[in-house]
Design an enzyme around this catalytic site. Structure first.
Site, PDB file in Angstrom:
ATOM      1  N   CYS A  56      -3.373 -10.154  -1.904  1.00  0.00           N
ATOM      2  CA  CYS A  56      -2.054 -10.610  -1.065  1.00  0.00           C
ATOM      3  C   CYS A  56      -1.413 -11.940  -1.384  1.00  0.00           C
ATOM      4  CB  CYS A  56      -2.202 -10.277   0.301  1.00  0.00           C
ATOM      5  SG  CYS A  56      -0.914 -11.032   1.336  1.00  0.00           S
ATOM      6  N   TYR A 187       8.908  -7.445  -4.134  1.00  0.00           N
ATOM      7  CA  TYR A 187       8.865  -6.395  -3.213  1.00  0.00           C
ATOM      8  C   TYR A 187      10.062  -5.622  -3.145  1.00  0.00           C
ATOM      9  CZ  TYR A 187       4.165  -7.760  -2.007  1.00  0.00           C
ATOM     10  OH  TYR A 187       2.776  -8.133  -2.235  1.00  0.00           O
TER      11      TYR A 187
END
Length: 332
Positions: A56, A187
């Site tokens: 992440c 994203y």
């Protein structure tokens, strides 16, 4: 590269899609800051456990700052499996599938201890208060700057100043652009539901990378001679770009390696303590290529790109007036 089958689980993308097909990231549920004011979280060595996924980028920021500032003994770390399970992030990397400090199998358990009604997506990073076993903050936007400022009494004696007071306005300004167009921009491209939403995110991403490429042509780091929190925020996306975003998220105008200055800058940071040591390309690729909208029918994870390229010296020190001091020392 170890194998683990991707489970057919939702990442709550339906709840995070806008009317125009654009990706709208969920807000953070727990945002109480650290400090000594009323209602704030007290700064105490050994009281908190930072839960991260090495996959992440938001968690990666915190790992970098923790190591650079010497907070390893003050804040412990738990690591989740890079592939999301049936109940979110799981501690399958630990013996018995249980976090050895918290005694839980999934991060969702800690979220529910703090809020039994929580129905969102349990995210990393998350800071757990060991006195309660519940999440006290998952505010990745501000966590690194809190580690850099209010946690200063627990920094190592030689820790640098990553968020100098006189540069905070400029750091915050460039970090806001980087978050919207680059960190979250990949994203917005990868999770877009319409061609229009994808193309808008794609254009904003590469237009911003072009600006950063030009900026880094004449300075070693984003704010000049020394690493700051702005660099900590940009680096995790660059580290994942060729390994994941270029292919998995269709951010394919060009690779990071095709930006001469950005690529040299990323390698320069990778060579510094706290950056390369917290970068796990295996976890990164295994995660992104397990996402339901991305993954191969047969669970294949790309073998490349060649990680040894990150070890090639960047030769950017000449851009700095303090070539042997990449970090700024705090004012006495």
């Amino acid at each position: 590269m170890t194998a683990r089958s991707a489970k057919d689980t939702s990442v709550h993308l339906d709840a995070e899609a806008g009317a125009g097909g654009e990706f709208r990231r969920q807000t953070n549920r727990f945002t109480t800051p650290f400090g000594d004011g009323p209602g704030e979280l007290p700064v105490e060595a050994g009281r908190y456990r930072l839960i991260v996924g090495l996959l992440c980028p938001w968690a990666h920021r915190q790992l970098i700052v923790r190591e650079v500032l010497g907070l390893q003994d003050a804040i412990s770390v738990g690591v989740v499996d890079p592939i999301r399970g049936d109940d979110g992030w799981e501690f399958t990397l630990d013996e018995g599938g249980v976090d050895p400090v918290l005694g839980i199998r999934t991060l969702a358990e800690a979220y529910r201890r703090s809020d039994p009604e929580f129905t969102g997506r349990p995210t990393v990073p998350a800071v757990i208060d060991l006195t309660t076993g519940g999440v006290v903050t998952n505010d990745y936007h501000r966590l690194s700057t809190q580690f850099e400022t209010v946690w200063r009494p627990l920094h190592a004696p030689d820790a640098p100043d990553l968020y100098p007071e006189e540069l905070r306005g400029e750091i915050d300004e460039i970090s806001a652009l980087v978050f919207d167009r680059v960190n979250n921009g990949v994203y917005k491209a990868g999770f877009a539901r319409t061609q229009e939403a994808y193309e808008q995110a794609y254009e904003e991403l590469f237009a911003t990378l072009d600006v950063l490429e030009e900026r880094l042509a004449t300075r070693r780091f984003l704010l000049g001679d020394h690493v700051t929190d702005a660099d900590v925020r940009l680096y995790p996306t660059l580290a994942r770009f060729d390994a994941a975003y270029h292919g998995a998220f269709h951010c394919n105008r060009q690779r990071l390696t095709e930006f001469p200055h950005l690529w040299g800058y990323a390698r320069d940071l990778y060579a510094l303590p706290g950056f390369g040591s917290t970068t796990d390309f295996d976890h990164i690729k295994r995660h992104y290529y397990s996402i339901p909208i991305v993954r191969s029918e047969y669970g294949i994870v790309p073998a490349g790109p060649d990680e040894s390229a990150w070890l090639v010296p960047a030769d950017r020190a000449a851009l700095s007036s303090t070539p042997d001091e990449p970090y700024r020392r705090p004012a006495a």
